[in-house]
Enzyme design. Sequence first.
Site, PDB file in Angstrom:
ATOM      1  N   ARG A 112       0.852  -1.186   0.000  1.00  8.74           N
ATOM      2  CA  ARG A 112       0.000   0.000   0.000  1.00  8.74           C
ATOM      3  C   ARG A 112       0.889   1.237   0.000  1.00  8.74           C
ATOM      4  O   ARG A 112       1.619   1.481   0.947  1.00  8.74           O
ATOM      5  CB  ARG A 112      -0.905  -0.009   1.232  1.00  8.74           C
ATOM      6  CG  ARG A 112      -1.688   1.271   1.454  1.00  8.74           C
ATOM      7  CD  ARG A 112      -2.580   1.154   2.697  1.00  8.74           C
ATOM      8  NE  ARG A 112      -3.134   2.439   3.084  1.00  8.74           N
ATOM      9  CZ  ARG A 112      -2.748   3.153   4.133  1.00  8.74           C
ATOM     10  NH1 ARG A 112      -1.787   2.693   4.942  1.00  8.74           N
ATOM     11  NH2 ARG A 112      -3.304   4.300   4.399  1.00  8.74           N
ATOM     12  N   HIS A 161      -2.517  10.853   1.487  1.00 11.84           N
ATOM     13  CA  HIS A 161      -1.835  10.629   2.761  1.00 11.84           C
ATOM     14  C   HIS A 161      -1.186  11.953   3.158  1.00 11.84           C
ATOM     15  O   HIS A 161       0.026  12.071   3.254  1.00 11.84           O
ATOM     16  CB  HIS A 161      -0.833   9.481   2.643  1.00 11.84           C
ATOM     17  CG  HIS A 161      -0.476   8.843   3.953  1.00 11.84           C
ATOM     18  ND1 HIS A 161      -0.580   7.483   4.187  1.00 11.84           N
ATOM     19  CD2 HIS A 161      -0.026   9.371   5.120  1.00 11.84           C
ATOM     20  CE1 HIS A 161      -0.179   7.210   5.428  1.00 11.84           C
ATOM     21  NE2 HIS A 161       0.166   8.346   6.015  1.00 11.84           N
ATOM     22  N   GLU A 170      -6.376   8.265   7.434  1.00 13.08           N
ATOM     23  CA  GLU A 170      -6.540   8.888   8.754  1.00 13.08           C
ATOM     24  C   GLU A 170      -7.012  10.339   8.683  1.00 13.08           C
ATOM     25  O   GLU A 170      -6.279  11.266   9.075  1.00 13.08           O
ATOM     26  CB  GLU A 170      -5.223   8.805   9.551  1.00 13.08           C
ATOM     27  CG  GLU A 170      -4.768   7.378   9.780  1.00 13.08           C
ATOM     28  CD  GLU A 170      -3.600   7.270  10.766  1.00 13.08           C
ATOM     29  OE1 GLU A 170      -3.131   8.313  11.254  1.00 13.08           O
ATOM     30  OE2 GLU A 170      -3.179   6.143  11.048  1.00 13.08           O
ATOM     31  N   ASN A 181      -5.980   1.404  10.817  1.00 11.39           N
ATOM     32  CA  ASN A 181      -4.617   1.688  11.276  1.00 11.39           C
ATOM     33  C   ASN A 181      -4.658   1.628  12.800  1.00 11.39           C
ATOM     34  O   ASN A 181      -5.355   2.423  13.427  1.00 11.39           O
ATOM     35  CB  ASN A 181      -4.176   3.087  10.850  1.00 11.39           C
ATOM     36  CG  ASN A 181      -4.038   3.218   9.328  1.00 11.39           C
ATOM     37  OD1 ASN A 181      -4.233   2.258   8.595  1.00 11.39           O
ATOM     38  ND2 ASN A 181      -3.692   4.409   8.879  1.00 11.39           N
ATOM     39  N   TYR A 235      -2.440   1.514  16.405  1.00 12.73           N
ATOM     40  CA  TYR A 235      -1.170   1.616  17.134  1.00 12.73           C
ATOM     41  C   TYR A 235      -1.347   1.444  18.643  1.00 12.73           C
ATOM     42  O   TYR A 235      -0.559   0.762  19.285  1.00 12.73           O
ATOM     43  CB  TYR A 235      -0.487   2.958  16.836  1.00 12.73           C
ATOM     44  CG  TYR A 235      -0.013   3.048  15.399  1.00 12.73           C
ATOM     45  CD1 TYR A 235       1.222   2.560  15.023  1.00 12.73           C
ATOM     46  CD2 TYR A 235      -0.838   3.579  14.403  1.00 12.73           C
ATOM     47  CE1 TYR A 235       1.653   2.600  13.701  1.00 12.73           C
ATOM     48  CE2 TYR A 235      -0.417   3.628  13.077  1.00 12.73           C
ATOM     49  CZ  TYR A 235       0.827   3.133  12.734  1.00 12.73           C
ATOM     50  OH  TYR A 235       1.245   3.170  11.428  1.00 12.73           O
ATOM     51  N   GLU A 274      -2.344  -0.412   8.761  1.00 10.78           N
ATOM     52  CA  GLU A 274      -1.094   0.014   9.393  1.00 10.78           C
ATOM     53  C   GLU A 274      -1.023  -0.580  10.792  1.00 10.78           C
ATOM     54  O   GLU A 274      -2.005  -0.537  11.538  1.00 10.78           O
ATOM     55  CB  GLU A 274      -0.995   1.551   9.529  1.00 10.78           C
ATOM     56  CG  GLU A 274      -0.750   2.278   8.238  1.00 10.78           C
ATOM     57  CD  GLU A 274      -0.591   3.785   8.440  1.00 10.78           C
ATOM     58  OE1 GLU A 274      -0.194   4.221   9.540  1.00 10.78           O
ATOM     59  OE2 GLU A 274      -0.871   4.513   7.476  1.00 10.78           O
TER      60      GLU A 274
HETATM   61  C1  FCB Z   1       0.127   6.894  11.156  1.00 13.32           C
HETATM   62  C2  FCB Z   1       0.380   7.507   9.808  1.00 13.32           C
HETATM   63  C3  FCB Z   1       1.680   7.072   9.195  1.00 13.32           C
HETATM   64  C4  FCB Z   1       2.786   7.018  10.207  1.00 13.32           C
HETATM   65  C5  FCB Z   1       2.363   6.209  11.394  1.00 13.32           C
HETATM   66  C6  FCB Z   1       3.429   6.060  12.426  1.00 13.32           C
HETATM   67  O1  FCB Z   1      -0.754   7.693  11.865  1.00 13.32           O
HETATM   68  O2  FCB Z   1      -0.666   7.166   8.944  1.00 13.32           O
HETATM   69  O3  FCB Z   1       1.989   7.943   8.134  1.00 13.32           O
HETATM   70  O4  FCB Z   1       3.144   8.284  10.565  1.00 13.32           O
HETATM   71  O5  FCB Z   1       1.240   6.792  11.980  1.00 13.32           O
END
Ligand code: FCB
Length: 845
Positions: A70, A114, A159, A294, A296, A360
């Site tokens: 991607r 992006h 995002e 995405n 984290y 992500e």
């Molecule tokens: C996400 C973004 C990506 C990168 C990661 C760590 O929020 O989409 O570009 O910065 O975090």
Amino acid sequence: MRFPEGFVWGVSTSAYQIEGAAGLRGLSIWDTFSHTPGRIGDASTGDVACDHYHRYAEDVALMRGYGAYRFSVSWPRVLPEGYGQVSAAGLDFYDRLVDELLGCGIAPYATLYHWDLPQALEDRGGWPRRDTALRFADYALAVHERLGDRVDTWFTINEPWVAAFLGYADGTHAPGRRSAAEAFRSAHHMLLAHGLATRALRQAGAARIGIALNVSPVLTPGGLADLDAEPSPEDAEAVARIDALLNRQFLDPMLRGSYPAELTEVVAAHGGLDHVLDGDLAVIAQPLDVLGVNYYAPQVVQAQPSQPGEPAFPGSDGVLFAAVPAPATAMGWPIVPGGLTMVLRRLAAEHPALDLVVTENGAAFDDSPADHDRVAYLEAHVRAAHAAIADGVRLRGFLAWTLLDNFEWADGYRRKFGLFQVDFATQRRAERLSARWFRELIARNGPAPAGRPTLETVAARAGVSRATVSRVVNGEPSVRPAVRARVLAAVEELGYVPNQAARSLVTRRAGVVALVLAGPRQDNAALVAAVTQYVTSVLEAAGRQVALMLADTAESHRRILARVEAREVDGVILLPPERGDTLTERLAGTGVPVVVLGRPGGAAVPYVDVDNAGGAAAVARHLGERGQGPARQPWEPTPPGQAVAPGQAMPPGQAMPPGQAMPPGQVTPPGQLMPPGQVTRPGQVVSPGRGRLVVLAGPGAAARERVAGFLGAAPAGGVPPVVVEAGAGVEAGALAMARVLAGGVRPGGVFAVTDHLAIGAIRALCAAGLRVPEDVAVAGFGDGEAGRHLTPGLTTVGVAETEQALALARCLLAALEGHTVVPAVLPVRLIVRGSTVSGEWPGGR
Ligand code: FCB
């Protein structure tokens, strides 16, 4: 552990973060932003980045074996002005990239936006302007026209929350604007752009269309520990509101055709809803083929109704974002793999027909090529994704963030997320352990069976016999240095953990960390409790035991030193005694990593401290603002005609009759003006007056910094605050305040260097018949329990105890891993409560 047949593995990247070749395209907002001094942590830009524009073939080769890649298309590379003239050369690049990918058997997934909006469109109003959404649809079609014959999977926007709120409200991302109303408008226009583009792409024949959202689970601290925990009604409201702002602001309009009620309320209060036109929601709610997630970290929130200070983002007023007691990545993001399972389960429950892809997931750690941390992070999240699939979630793929170290937005190149390390001086790519691990995982379609590497695997990797490994691990000297080095490298690379005793022999590590607490004091009990709890949980999660040691007597100091010198512990976290003690220096002299809470006086030891001067300055400004309007600033010279004559004391509570004058031009006698930073003796009152600022100082370096910070924030030339050395604790604060009053000072505002002193001050003021805050506003430093439960609640500055504890644990972990640890000075927050808010500044009346 096997993933379903056809499950797609790969990585994600974005144009501005890797492409470089900035001169060969139009400008984007990130060009402007990164070239503006002070915006990027390391003052870098994406001008060259990974030079992927020129090295794409080499980079695609790194992905051999992946199912999908991607990437994002740079809008200003395709349309340098954002609309109008299409750049054929710009599209040629993506054409070549797509062909290269297909040639390697990798499916191209294109993200259309992006974050790199053409600057020309920003100049015409950017995302707050509706027209930008229409331009986006045209741009999407232009890209599809060129690549649509080979690209099946399209993600419109990456995002939108981050793009809208960090870009237009918080200002830490491009274009760096700071307006809540513009952020909400931007978010709506991004959604509209998504809807318009989806409709257009669909008509043009695109096969699979989606969007990539940063969906986070929103939990209370209790919910994090136990999903079934019942939150209080206030916390439940905080969760619902933050979920509406972060997640449902985007999910609901796209998937339900409406905005959540919590959100419309907030938007109405931040500039209104007139940008949402009839018919918009129908456009936004285009059928989706796939939702990119995405993930984290989770968001952990709590209601904090007494906190009218600056919200984390528009609409989050009265919500505290709590620290999570878990190890964190280099971004400071807590590692909670279970959060991914939660998100996927939730989306599947709410939208059972929707296909999901993790678009992500990844982590920044230090630069090391043997990145066990990253492998552990990714593996835990892959397993968390599998748990969701096992529940029936339609998860179709997992794309790691990211292929290469790159330009990590406001952090520049300091944050390393790559499976491959990039040397930005030479543009050389080097495979990290995680890249190899990921390739092997893809080949197996799932992680290797759980289980630690064995003596055999180490032996195989090092190319030696088991016996040799065993001899090295047991520290026997009979092994040749070259062989020993090979074995140790394999041990390190595979993360082989022999049994505890053998391990400590090979690494000379005890696996234990000392938490040394000086005798508890009246004013730090809550801090000690938080540190004990959080340090223990973080270090234990990182596989270390914690030994609590109480350093309350000279004898205990000796014992602790002896144990550290004997290497019974690998590292020390120290909450030092108040002053006049050499324990810190002596521990630092042992060579064992030590991290101290609070800046140590003598020893050069890594420490975690709070921003004492900055916090005190924030209080000074707050008290100053409170005095604005018709009233004078508290530090302005008392206007002649309004001041009391020097030495003339007023009974507490009595206001100065207007017209009582002192000779024009006379302020206070010269001898009574103190240069900032100079502190008087205990109880010594400097200047009688009216509406003066009083500073209750205390012992210790931190207190001195607070006093200096406070005085430094007062413009020069005014009547300086009265500074009184008060001592420590509630009683001392009350006593000092009573003396100030008895000395005839008529305080308008009080700043105490600790919350306990401030509480004492409030007590003495009330006892003297003064009202807080109507007559005297009081603020303290440090946000302990006592101040929170006072009536009126105490205005303070501080850093949550949990934050301090987490920072300590993380510093020590970093030191144990051999990193150079620099002191961490944590930014403080002004927490405005009742003791300064109501009423007007009394000084000028
Ligand atoms: C996400 C973004 C990506 C990168 C990661 C760590 O929020 O989409 O570009 O910065 O975090």
